[in-house]
Design a protein around this motif. Structure first.
Motif, mmCIF file in Angstrom:
data_model
loop_
_atom_site.group_PDB
_atom_site.id
_atom_site.type_symbol
_atom_site.label_atom_id
_atom_site.label_comp_id
_atom_site.label_asym_id
_atom_site.label_seq_id
_atom_site.Cartn_x
_atom_site.Cartn_y
_atom_site.Cartn_z
ATOM 1 N N UNK A 236 53.657 36.580 22.464
ATOM 2 C CA UNK A 236 54.087 36.799 23.842
ATOM 3 C C UNK A 236 53.033 36.287 24.818
ATOM 4 N N UNK A 237 53.478 35.796 25.952
ATOM 5 C CA UNK A 237 52.566 35.372 27.021
ATOM 6 C C UNK A 237 52.331 36.569 27.935
ATOM 7 N N UNK A 238 51.133 37.132 27.881
ATOM 8 C CA UNK A 238 50.799 38.325 28.658
ATOM 9 C C UNK A 238 49.911 37.940 29.830
ATOM 10 N N UNK A 239 50.403 38.151 31.027
ATOM 11 C CA UNK A 239 49.655 37.828 32.239
ATOM 12 C C UNK A 239 49.024 39.113 32.758
ATOM 13 N N UNK A 240 47.716 39.227 32.589
ATOM 14 C CA UNK A 240 46.996 40.428 33.035
ATOM 15 C C UNK A 240 46.707 40.319 34.520
ATOM 16 N N UNK A 241 47.213 41.272 35.281
ATOM 17 C CA UNK A 241 47.059 41.295 36.731
ATOM 18 C C UNK A 241 45.946 42.283 37.054
ATOM 19 N N UNK A 242 44.852 41.779 37.601
ATOM 20 C CA UNK A 242 43.679 42.617 37.887
ATOM 21 C C UNK A 242 43.048 42.165 39.194
ATOM 22 N N UNK A 243 41.966 42.811 39.593
ATOM 23 C CA UNK A 243 41.374 42.520 40.888
ATOM 24 C C UNK A 243 39.864 42.675 40.845
ATOM 25 N N UNK B 150 43.570 36.505 24.041
ATOM 26 C CA UNK B 150 44.872 35.826 24.140
ATOM 27 C C UNK B 150 45.497 35.918 25.532
ATOM 28 N N UNK B 151 45.135 36.907 26.314
ATOM 29 C CA UNK B 151 45.841 37.139 27.569
ATOM 30 C C UNK B 151 45.446 36.118 28.639
ATOM 31 N N UNK B 152 46.326 35.973 29.621
ATOM 32 C CA UNK B 152 46.022 35.199 30.824
ATOM 33 C C UNK B 152 45.574 36.182 31.900
ATOM 34 N N UNK B 153 44.718 35.719 32.806
ATOM 35 C CA UNK B 153 44.209 36.611 33.857
ATOM 36 C C UNK B 153 44.408 35.998 35.231
ATOM 37 N N UNK B 154 44.972 36.809 36.133
ATOM 38 C CA UNK B 154 45.063 36.425 37.542
ATOM 39 C C UNK B 154 44.571 37.580 38.395
ATOM 40 N N UNK B 155 44.046 37.238 39.564
ATOM 41 C CA UNK B 155 43.557 38.255 40.492
ATOM 42 C C UNK B 155 44.615 38.555 41.546
ATOM 43 N N UNK B 156 44.814 39.836 41.807
ATOM 44 C CA UNK B 156 45.672 40.257 42.915
ATOM 45 C C UNK B 156 45.142 41.580 43.456
ATOM 46 N N UNK C 165 38.750 36.229 25.243
ATOM 47 C CA UNK C 165 39.040 37.066 26.403
ATOM 48 C C UNK C 165 38.945 36.228 27.677
ATOM 49 N N UNK C 166 39.937 36.294 28.547
ATOM 50 C CA UNK C 166 39.892 35.451 29.752
ATOM 51 C C UNK C 166 38.887 35.961 30.771
ATOM 52 N N UNK C 167 38.271 35.034 31.481
ATOM 53 C CA UNK C 167 37.482 35.425 32.637
ATOM 54 C C UNK C 167 38.400 35.901 33.740
ATOM 55 N N UNK C 168 37.874 36.678 34.655
ATOM 56 C CA UNK C 168 38.690 37.202 35.752
ATOM 57 C C UNK C 168 39.277 36.049 36.557
ATOM 58 N N UNK C 169 40.597 35.978 36.600
ATOM 59 C CA UNK C 169 41.270 34.921 37.359
ATOM 60 C C UNK C 169 41.275 33.570 36.682
ATOM 61 N N UNK C 170 40.993 33.505 35.412
ATOM 62 C CA UNK C 170 40.830 32.233 34.707
ATOM 63 C C UNK C 170 42.104 31.387 34.687
ATOM 64 N N UNK D 192 48.346 46.946 32.746
ATOM 65 C CA UNK D 192 47.677 48.021 32.008
ATOM 66 C C UNK D 192 46.167 48.000 32.220
ATOM 67 N N UNK D 193 45.551 49.171 32.032
ATOM 68 C CA UNK D 193 44.099 49.324 32.174
ATOM 69 C C UNK D 193 43.563 50.183 31.039
#
Length: 401
Positions: free
Chosen positions: A34-41, A69-75, A369-374, A17-18
């Motif tokens: 819930x474990x929410x994995x935010x996929x961003x770039x 609360x969210x997790x952040x990964x870069x893709x 709030x997670x840092x980008x790719x944290x 989501x954005x």
């Protein structure tokens, strides 16, 4: 309390989501465990992950309110290998959520049909402006447009004024509808073993909130925007007081409350005035009634008057500003305002969850709030089992980017 005891512990969401409405829905899920994995770039970060000198650091206040609360990964989803990694995350998830314009996920190869191939019982939500089908489905939109399209804006504001287009309330209303829909689909999957696709339009949410006005229009009547009026109660409104820019909200539900209000007002003859003798005639003579209330409040303070009215059973309260809400001990004690600590910022208050659970005390914001790719060590390392060499290679080719 262990996170395993949270209501949605064990539920994992792949979060594409954005902006606001979609991220708010997954933010609520994350508050429930819930474990929410935010996929961003980095190549195309969320529009709300932008510098803003709010909350004492150069990040956007809005982003904090939908991404804690969210997790952040870069893709970099423009690359096929990144899409494959996204599918691997979805395969380990219970649900996926996205809020792009219709067609974007399909062009990326991440639509429901594609994702169901890697997770057959997937629950997937698409939250968009006007839905995935219909003649207007291609339109993009933001909160004011949702209310405008859905009719809620037309019914908001004063009778003799323009429509008042709704803003954040539309994002949050659409987000809460998304939460309910996702939880319903997950519950059904628990019973049947089958996942499903949810198509939610923010514009439809707005239309669902105008209720009786839409019914009136379908019968050929012409509903008007009510301002602060109520179809049955009078007086009912927001009134100026002796204090500059200090407003008092009053709602009188019945004749007993009217008599109690008159007892506080002390206006000679008001109790026996035939224009105000019953709820129906007060409603018909509400303009004269409002003038009476406004004149009476012209030399009275909002807080002291509200207290006097509450003591005799009349619904009344000053219209609070944001600082008063932030300082309210009641909201703090209930956790509706909750302290958030993060290494990058000073301790501050944020909006907590409205619901209270008798056996679950840790619902709410548990990390900033997670840092980008944290969280890539956990997601790519522990969940997907990528080695450091594999990750370095993917980063060098801007797949993880």
């Amino acid at each position: 309390m262990s996170q395993a005891l949270l209501p949605l512990a064990g539920v994992r969401v792949a979060d594409f989501t954005i902006h606001a409405a979609g991220p708010f829905s997954t933010h609520v899920l994350s508050q429930l465990g819930a474990e929410c994995i935010k996929i961003e770039s980095l190549s195309r970060p969320d529009a709300f992950r932008k510098p803003h000198a709010v909350y004492g650091r150069m990040t956007a206040a809005t982003f904090d309110q939908v991404s804690a609360n969210k997790l952040s990964v870069r893709l970099n989803l423009k690359k096929p290998e990144a899409v494959d990694l996204a599918k691997r995350i979805v395969a380990l998830s219970d649900a996926a959520a996205e809020s792009f314009r219709p067609g974007v996920m399909g062009r990326l190869g991440l639509d429901y049909k594609s994702l169901r191939e890697v997770k057959s019982d997937l629950v997937m939500l698409s939250l968009s402006s006007s839905g995935q089908c219909g003649p207007d489905s291609h339109f993009a939109g933001y909160a004011p447009l949702f209310g405008a399209w859905g009719g809620l804006g037309w019914m908001s504001g004063y009778t003799d004024g323009p429509p008042v287009e709704m803003r954040h309330v539309m994002d949050h209303s659409a987000g809460y509808h998304a939460v309910v829909a996702l939880l319903a689909a997950l519950h059904q999957r628990r019973r049947t073993g089958e996942g499903q696709y949810i198509d939610l339009a923010a514009r439809d949410v707005a239309s669902a909130m105008i209720g009786d006005a839409l019914l009136m229009a379908s019968l050929g009547e012409d509903p008007v925007r009510p301002g602060n009026d109520d179809p049955r109660m009078a007086p009912h409104g927001v009134y100026a007081t002796a204090n500059t820019d200090r407003w008092l909200t009053i709602a009188v539900r019945n004749d007993r409350e009217w008599r109690a209000l008159v007892g506080v007002i002390g206006t000679p003859g008001a109790a026996d005035d035939p224009r105000f003798a019953s709820a129906g005639v007060r409603r018909r003579n509400r303009q004269s009634l409002n003038r009476l209330i406004t004149k009476w409040l012209g030399n009275r303070g909002a807080e002291s008057t509200a207290k006097r009215l509450q003591n005799v059973g009349v619904c009344a309260h000053a219209s609070w500003n944001m600082q008063e809400i932030a300082d309210d001990p009641h909201l703090r004690q209930r956790g509706a305002l909750t302290a958030v600590e993060d290494p990058a910022i000073e301790k501050r208050f944020a909006v907590g969850p409205p619901a209270r659970f008798s056996k679950t005390r840790d619902v709410g914001i548990r990390r900033g709030t997670p840092g980008l790719g944290q969280d890539e060590d956990y997601v790519y390392g522990e969940l997907l089992g990528l080695s450091s060499e594999q990750r370095e290679d993917l980063e060098s080719r801007e797949i993880i980017f």
